[in-house]
Design a protein around this motif. Structure first.
Motif, mmCIF file in Angstrom:
data_model
loop_
_atom_site.group_PDB
_atom_site.id
_atom_site.type_symbol
_atom_site.label_atom_id
_atom_site.label_comp_id
_atom_site.label_asym_id
_atom_site.label_seq_id
_atom_site.Cartn_x
_atom_site.Cartn_y
_atom_site.Cartn_z
ATOM 1 N N MET A 29 0.848 -1.193 0.000
ATOM 2 C CA MET A 29 0.000 0.000 0.000
ATOM 3 C C MET A 29 0.882 1.241 0.000
ATOM 4 O O MET A 29 1.859 1.288 0.738
ATOM 5 N N GLN A 31 2.829 2.108 -2.399
ATOM 6 C CA GLN A 31 4.160 1.759 -2.886
ATOM 7 C C GLN A 31 4.744 2.856 -3.774
ATOM 8 O O GLN A 31 5.964 2.945 -3.925
ATOM 9 N N ALA A 32 3.868 3.674 -4.367
ATOM 10 C CA ALA A 32 4.338 4.848 -5.116
ATOM 11 C C ALA A 32 4.211 6.032 -4.168
ATOM 12 O O ALA A 32 3.131 6.308 -3.685
ATOM 13 N N GLY A 33 5.301 6.695 -3.885
ATOM 14 C CA GLY A 33 5.150 7.820 -2.959
ATOM 15 C C GLY A 33 6.457 8.411 -2.489
ATOM 16 O O GLY A 33 7.514 8.147 -3.071
ATOM 17 N N TYR A 39 10.106 9.739 -7.009
ATOM 18 C CA TYR A 39 8.772 10.345 -6.878
ATOM 19 C C TYR A 39 8.908 11.867 -6.815
ATOM 20 O O TYR A 39 8.226 12.601 -7.528
ATOM 21 N N PHE A 79 -1.758 5.644 -9.330
ATOM 22 C CA PHE A 79 -1.472 6.809 -8.487
ATOM 23 C C PHE A 79 -2.657 7.759 -8.556
ATOM 24 O O PHE A 79 -2.931 8.373 -9.585
ATOM 25 N N ASP A 81 -6.122 9.120 -5.565
ATOM 26 C CA ASP A 81 -6.461 9.281 -4.149
ATOM 27 C C ASP A 81 -7.912 8.905 -3.926
ATOM 28 O O ASP A 81 -8.734 9.005 -4.832
ATOM 29 N N ILE A 82 -8.215 8.533 -2.683
ATOM 30 C CA ILE A 82 -9.605 8.197 -2.368
ATOM 31 C C ILE A 82 -10.501 9.443 -2.406
ATOM 32 O O ILE A 82 -11.715 9.327 -2.504
ATOM 33 N N MET A 95 -4.145 19.846 -0.812
ATOM 34 C CA MET A 95 -3.205 18.890 -0.219
ATOM 35 C C MET A 95 -2.074 19.715 0.372
ATOM 36 O O MET A 95 -1.307 20.332 -0.358
ATOM 37 N N TYR A 159 -14.034 12.247 5.973
ATOM 38 C CA TYR A 159 -13.332 13.387 5.364
ATOM 39 C C TYR A 159 -14.299 14.506 4.996
ATOM 40 O O TYR A 159 -13.988 15.684 5.153
HETATM 41 C C1 LIG Z 1 -6.907 7.744 3.725
HETATM 42 C C2 LIG Z 1 -6.391 7.730 2.297
HETATM 43 C C3 LIG Z 1 -6.095 8.882 1.505
HETATM 44 N N1 LIG Z 1 -5.666 8.413 0.274
HETATM 45 C C4 LIG Z 1 -5.671 7.049 0.249
HETATM 46 C C5 LIG Z 1 -6.168 6.608 1.494
HETATM 47 C C6 LIG Z 1 -6.434 5.160 1.845
HETATM 48 C C7 LIG Z 1 -5.225 4.459 2.257
HETATM 49 C C8 LIG Z 1 -4.766 4.820 3.619
HETATM 50 O O1 LIG Z 1 -5.514 4.559 4.584
HETATM 51 O O2 LIG Z 1 -3.661 5.353 3.733
HETATM 52 C C9 LIG Z 1 -5.340 6.149 -0.853
HETATM 53 C C10 LIG Z 1 -4.146 6.425 -1.659
HETATM 54 N N2 LIG Z 1 -3.436 7.587 -1.733
HETATM 55 C C11 LIG Z 1 -2.400 7.430 -2.606
HETATM 56 C C12 LIG Z 1 -2.503 6.131 -3.172
HETATM 57 C C13 LIG Z 1 -1.609 5.743 -4.330
HETATM 58 C C14 LIG Z 1 -1.236 4.504 -4.752
HETATM 59 C C15 LIG Z 1 -0.235 3.702 -3.946
HETATM 60 O O3 LIG Z 1 -0.601 3.095 -2.928
HETATM 61 O O4 LIG Z 1 0.913 3.580 -4.396
HETATM 62 C C16 LIG Z 1 -3.554 5.484 -2.551
HETATM 63 C C17 LIG Z 1 -4.029 4.057 -2.724
HETATM 64 C C18 LIG Z 1 -1.374 8.402 -2.944
HETATM 65 C C19 LIG Z 1 -1.090 9.500 -2.026
HETATM 66 N N3 LIG Z 1 -2.000 10.240 -1.310
HETATM 67 C C20 LIG Z 1 -1.327 11.229 -0.638
HETATM 68 C C21 LIG Z 1 0.061 11.137 -0.921
HETATM 69 C C22 LIG Z 1 1.104 12.092 -0.434
HETATM 70 C C23 LIG Z 1 1.042 13.311 -1.313
HETATM 71 C C24 LIG Z 1 2.319 14.079 -1.386
HETATM 72 O O5 LIG Z 1 2.493 14.963 -0.548
HETATM 73 O O6 LIG Z 1 3.105 13.809 -2.305
HETATM 74 C C25 LIG Z 1 0.214 10.054 -1.786
HETATM 75 C C26 LIG Z 1 1.492 9.569 -2.409
HETATM 76 C C27 LIG Z 1 -1.954 12.247 0.213
HETATM 77 C C28 LIG Z 1 -3.021 11.823 1.115
HETATM 78 N N4 LIG Z 1 -4.208 11.272 0.742
HETATM 79 C C29 LIG Z 1 -4.927 10.964 1.875
HETATM 80 C C30 LIG Z 1 -4.181 11.373 2.999
HETATM 81 C C31 LIG Z 1 -4.616 11.203 4.438
HETATM 82 C C32 LIG Z 1 -2.999 11.923 2.516
HETATM 83 C C33 LIG Z 1 -1.909 12.549 3.300
HETATM 84 C C34 LIG Z 1 -1.229 11.529 4.117
HETATM 85 C C35 LIG Z 1 0.245 11.607 3.960
HETATM 86 O O7 LIG Z 1 0.779 12.713 4.030
HETATM 87 O O8 LIG Z 1 0.823 10.525 3.776
HETATM 88 C C36 LIG Z 1 -6.237 10.313 1.882
#
Ligand SMILES: Cc1c2[nH]c(c1CCC(=O)O)Cc1[nH]c(c(CCC(=O)O)c1C)Cc1[nH]c(c(CCC(=O)O)c1C)Cc1[nH]c(c(C)c1CCC(=O)O)C2
Length: 362
Positions: A29, A31-33, A39, A79, A81-82, A95, A159
């Motif tokens: 989960m 894995q891209a980030g 990234y 890549f 977001d939910i 964001m 949210y």
């Molecule tokens: C709750 C949730 C979100 N988004 C997601 C969830 C469910 C999974 C989980 O419980 O973690 C799902 C998600 N978000 C992202 C993916 C990408 C695919 C992957 O898994 O590689 C997936 C599957 C990218 C992302 N989504 C986000 C990033 C970070 C963005 C950045 O600053 O580059 C990424 C790579 C941002 C995001 N998006 C969300 C949050 C709370 C945040 C910030 C959290 C943090 O800072 O890590 C909402």
């Protein structure tokens, strides 16, 4: 004939369907980030959602871990977001670095529902998401399957009402305990949009799907039964019918991840999903006992925090996990119990993946 190249690695699809496999498939989960230097190179100073909406960028980021860990990862996850479903319903979301997503105008009272669109045309307004999927699947050229995903209704309601992640869930709880009827209206509308969104992801090329109930653990068992489970079940039962209408012939495996909802595992095994993803609060042996021979593949469940341990610790924990899930040759997909963190060392993750291959083949 499919417009896409045939799959060279379909391990995860076979495992999700309950077939015997040569080793358990692996993906992670998030894995891209941000833990991957490449990234940051591709994202630069661009806004997060702008990257999701740009098919070239989203596909490049999606494929990064597949390239970085060449041959070690068995699936790519698009890549995105939910929160794109709330965006389709009319929410504006920023964001914010170091904080995460922040909604400009969250729902604080039932009248606020009038400010959003409960029936968005998700086929049209999220067309960028489908384009990113089609381009990514084309670029993957059959190396590994491409996963699509969405947030689950309760998690999205959190949210939409809190406006951001929360510790107390004051507003989300007010919705379910005071505005109960309206909370159900909202959950139903979200569910309807999610089913269409998942279906369109498949039309665009997604080969497996995961529903993230990331805030499941904020509810007790009784509330989970009222505010999560019926909607998760609806997704699992209505999606195949919608896919049939859209002329999708193959079976698309569906995974549910209800973080923190350990008490619901038995119910989740009956909810219509092929795969149930577990966080690290389960002992694998106990989860296998709960499944009790039912046709369910378990996914998980290493504490991602183990990546802060030594390579030796990672080795020990991987061995324990795979043994705990019965060796992993059937009904098992390796994953973390939640996503990667930005501070993780990519080399530790590589060690983890290699050890999964080593113990998974034994
Ligand atoms: C709750 C949730 C979100 N988004 C997601 C969830 C469910 C999974 C989980 O419980 O973690 C799902 C998600 N978000 C992202 C993916 C990408 C695919 C992957 O898994 O590689 C997936 C599957 C990218 C992302 N989504 C986000 C990033 C970070 C963005 C950045 O600053 O580059 C990424 C790579 C941002 C995001 N998006 C969300 C949050 C709370 C945040 C910030 C959290 C943090 O800072 O890590 C909402």
């Amino acid at each position: 004939m499919s417009q896409f190249a045939p799959l060279k690695n379909d391990l995860i699809l076979r495992a999700a369907k309950g077939e015997k496999v040569e080793r358990p498939p692996i993906w992670i989960m998030r894995q891209a980030g941000r833990y991957l230097p490449e990234y940051h190179e591709v994202k630069g100073k661009r806004d997060f959602f702008e990257c999701c909406r740009d098919a070239e960028i989203a596909s490049a980021i999606t494929i990064q871990p597949v390239d970085h860990y060449d041959g070690l990862i068995d699936a790519a996850i698009i890549f995105s977001d939910i929160l794109v479903i709330p965006q389709a319903m009319g929410f504006e979301i920023d964001m914010i670095d170091g904080k995460g997503p922040v909604f400009r105008d969250p729902l604080r009272s039932p009248e606020d529902i009038n400010k959003i669109n409960l029936k968005p045309d998700v086929k049209t307004c999220l067309d960028w998401a489908y384009k990113a999927i089609t381009l990514t699947r084309t670029k993957l050229n059959g190396r590994v399957p491409l996963l699509g995903f969405c947030g689950a209704p309760w998690t999205l309601l959190v949210y939409m009402t809190e406006g951001q992640g929360s510790k107390m869930f004051r507003f989300a709880k007010q919705w379910i305990y005071e505005y109960t009827k309206e909370a159900h209206i909202l959950l139903q509308a979200i569910t309807d949009s999610l089913i269409e969104f998942l279906a369109q992801q498949v039309v665009a090329g997604a080969q497996m799907l995961q529903v993230f109930e990331s805030w499941g653990g904020e509810l007790g068992p009784i509330e989970f039964e009222e505010f999560c489970l019926p909607y998760l079940k609806q997704i699992a039962s209505r999606l195949p019918k919608r896919l049939e209408e859209l002329d999708i012939k193959e079976k698309i495996p569906l995974t549910v991840f209800a973080k923190g909802s350990w008490y619901a595992l038995d119910d989740l095994c009956e909810a219509g999903y092929d795969t149930v993803s577990l966080d690290w609060t389960y002992r694998p042996e106990d989860a296998v006992k709960v499944v009790n021979g039912r046709r369910i593949t378990l996914q998980g469940n290493l504490d991602p925090g183990i990546m802060y341990g030594s390579n030796d610790t990672i080795t020990t924990k991987v061995e324990q996990m795979i043994k705990g899930f019965g060796g992993g040759k059937q009904n098992y997909i390796i994953n973390f119990g939640h996503g990667t963190h930005p501070f993780m060392n990519p080399d530790k993750i590589e060690h983890f993946l290699k050890e999964c291959h080593r113990f998974g083949l034994q």
